[in-house]
Design a protein around this motif. Structure first.
Motif, short mmCIF file in Angstrom:
data_model
loop_
_atom_site.label_atom_id
_atom_site.label_comp_id
_atom_site.label_asym_id
_atom_site.label_seq_id
_atom_site.Cartn_x
_atom_site.Cartn_y
_atom_site.Cartn_z
N GLU A 181 -88.88 -48.41 63.06
CA GLU A 181 -88.80 -49.14 61.79
C GLU A 181 -87.52 -48.78 61.04
N GLU A 182 -87.26 -47.48 60.96
CA GLU A 182 -86.11 -46.98 60.22
C GLU A 182 -84.81 -47.56 60.79
N GLN A 183 -84.69 -47.60 62.11
CA GLN A 183 -83.46 -48.13 62.71
C GLN A 183 -83.28 -49.62 62.42
N MET A 184 -84.39 -50.36 62.37
CA MET A 184 -84.29 -51.78 62.00
C MET A 184 -83.70 -51.91 60.60
N GLU A 185 -84.19 -51.07 59.68
CA GLU A 185 -83.71 -51.11 58.30
C GLU A 185 -82.25 -50.68 58.18
N GLU A 186 -81.90 -49.62 58.92
CA GLU A 186 -80.53 -49.10 58.84
C GLU A 186 -79.52 -50.13 59.37
N GLU A 187 -79.85 -50.75 60.50
CA GLU A 187 -78.93 -51.74 61.06
C GLU A 187 -78.79 -52.93 60.11
N ALA A 224 -68.05 -49.10 61.65
CA ALA A 224 -68.29 -47.88 62.43
C ALA A 224 -69.72 -47.37 62.18
N SER A 225 -70.21 -47.54 60.96
CA SER A 225 -71.58 -47.13 60.62
C SER A 225 -72.60 -47.95 61.42
N LEU A 226 -72.37 -49.27 61.48
CA LEU A 226 -73.29 -50.13 62.22
C LEU A 226 -73.28 -49.76 63.71
N ALA A 227 -72.09 -49.49 64.24
CA ALA A 227 -71.98 -49.10 65.66
C ALA A 227 -72.74 -47.79 65.89
N GLN A 228 -72.61 -46.85 64.95
CA GLN A 228 -73.32 -45.57 65.08
C GLN A 228 -74.83 -45.80 65.07
N PHE A 255 -72.84 -43.32 48.07
CA PHE A 255 -73.70 -44.01 49.03
C PHE A 255 -73.71 -43.27 50.37
N TYR A 256 -72.52 -42.89 50.83
CA TYR A 256 -72.40 -42.22 52.14
C TYR A 256 -72.89 -40.78 52.10
N LEU A 257 -72.75 -40.11 50.95
CA LEU A 257 -73.29 -38.75 50.85
C LEU A 257 -74.81 -38.79 50.95
N MET A 303 -79.18 -52.94 56.85
CA MET A 303 -78.42 -52.51 55.66
C MET A 303 -76.91 -52.60 55.92
N PHE A 304 -76.47 -52.08 57.08
CA PHE A 304 -75.03 -52.10 57.36
C PHE A 304 -74.54 -53.50 57.69
N ARG A 305 -75.37 -54.29 58.37
CA ARG A 305 -74.98 -55.68 58.64
C ARG A 305 -74.78 -56.44 57.33
N ASP A 306 -75.70 -56.23 56.37
CA ASP A 306 -75.59 -56.90 55.07
C ASP A 306 -74.33 -56.44 54.33
N MET A 307 -74.02 -55.17 54.43
CA MET A 307 -72.81 -54.65 53.77
C MET A 307 -71.55 -55.28 54.36
N ILE A 308 -71.54 -55.42 55.69
CA ILE A 308 -70.37 -56.03 56.37
C ILE A 308 -70.18 -57.46 55.87
N ILE A 309 -71.29 -58.19 55.77
CA ILE A 309 -71.22 -59.58 55.32
C ILE A 309 -70.65 -59.65 53.90
N ARG A 310 -71.13 -58.75 53.02
CA ARG A 310 -70.64 -58.77 51.64
C ARG A 310 -69.17 -58.39 51.55
#
Ligand SMILES: [Fe+2]
Ligand SMILES: [Fe+2]
Length: 165
Positions: free
Chosen positions: A125-131, A89-93, A42-44, A133-140
């Motif tokens: 648009e892309e930044q909305m999606e990226e943030e 850290a990803s969300l902060a970035q 995922f990160y690669l 995605m990481f917020r959802d991952m944190i919740i899970r």
């Protein structure tokens, strides 16, 4: 050609996107070291997406008759406490990238550089999606105990992610 300050700001973001790719490769490496190959995958891919973003800035600068200038990379963070630490850290970035994109939009707006404003729309648009995605991952991740069955199922799911270009 573009106004010098706008060219410099676009070039800085070109380099920031490469730095973001570098940081995500370090996060992938953290997961590879742990044996979580799905998260590493995922990160690669996230890293490669950031490189795609960098190339959008590269191409835009060239289209506007400006030359992209490569800057030095800084050493990314290589040590993390756990998966949640990496995703936070990803969300902060991503939030800091969003702030940079907004500054670019404000500058382009001030200068009435409409082509640049149009180019930057995609990144808003892309930044909305990226943030998200990481917020959802944190919740899970917060909702489960790391190492549990569901965590491993999630790891398999991330392993199936493919690069979109
Ligand atoms: Fe990006
Ligand atoms: Fe990103």
């Amino acid at each position: 050609m573009l106004p010098t300050n706008l060219t410099e700001a676009l070039n800085a973001q070109f380099n920031n996107e490469i730095q973001a790719a570098h940081a995500y490769t370090a996060m992938a490496s953290y997961f590879s070291g742990k044996g979580y190959h799905g998260f590493a995958n995922f990160y690669l891919i996230q890293s490669r997406e950031e490189h795609v973003h960098a190339m959008k800035f590269y191409q835009y600068l060239v289209t506007m008759d400006e030359q992209p200038v490569l800057q030095a990379l800084t050493e990314p963070r290589n040590q993390y406490a756990n998966a949640l630490d990496v995703v936070e850290a990803s969300l902060a970035q991503e939030k800091s990238v969003t702030a940079n994109i907004y500054k670019l939009v404000s500058l382009a707006d001030e200068l009435q550089e409409h082509a640049t404003l149009s180019f930057l729309d995609w990144f808003i648009e892309e930044q909305m999606e990226e943030e998200k995605m990481f917020r959802d991952m944190i919740i899970r991740i917060k909702g489960i105990e790391e190492g549990g069955e569901y965590f491993l199922k999630m790891d398999d799911e991330f392993a199936a992610r493919k690069l979109e270009e």
